[in-house]
Design a protein around this motif. Sequence first.
Motif, short mmCIF file in Angstrom:
data_model
loop_
_atom_site.label_atom_id
_atom_site.label_comp_id
_atom_site.label_asym_id
_atom_site.label_seq_id
_atom_site.Cartn_x
_atom_site.Cartn_y
_atom_site.Cartn_z
N ALA A 124 1.03 -1.59 0.21
CA ALA A 124 0.06 0.01 -0.19
C ALA A 124 1.04 1.33 -0.03
N ALA A 125 1.89 1.12 1.15
CA ALA A 125 2.97 1.98 0.78
C ALA A 125 3.24 1.78 -0.45
N ASP A 126 3.82 1.84 -1.36
CA ASP A 126 4.81 1.74 -2.50
C ASP A 126 3.31 1.99 -3.32
N VAL A 127 1.97 1.70 -3.60
CA VAL A 127 1.18 2.24 -4.77
C VAL A 127 0.64 3.73 -4.08
N ALA A 128 1.00 4.44 -2.49
CA ALA A 128 0.81 5.34 -1.75
C ALA A 128 2.06 6.65 -2.36
N ALA A 129 2.82 5.57 -2.88
CA ALA A 129 4.23 6.52 -3.12
C ALA A 129 4.02 7.18 -4.41
N ALA A 130 3.42 5.94 -5.89
CA ALA A 130 3.32 5.97 -6.75
C ALA A 130 1.97 7.01 -7.18
#
Length: 73
Positions: A22-28
């Motif tokens: 979820a953190a990677d998607v939010a950063a993207a």
Amino acid sequence: MDVTIGVQNLTREVTVETEQTAADVAAAVKKALAGGPLELTDSRGRQVIIPGSAIGYVEIGSEEQRKVGFGAV
């Protein structure tokens, strides 16, 4: 995890099942809203690219896998 993306001027949502956190998607998503494209890789290895200016909303699902079968009750 499922990621649902609402794209401006489209009646249907884009749903991507990804193994990213979820953190990677939010950063993207934050990077895309700052002026670039949203790039995600789905669970089959396909790449999804959406222009950041066309994003209406993004719904990031939970990372917990749904239980399937009789043991899920």
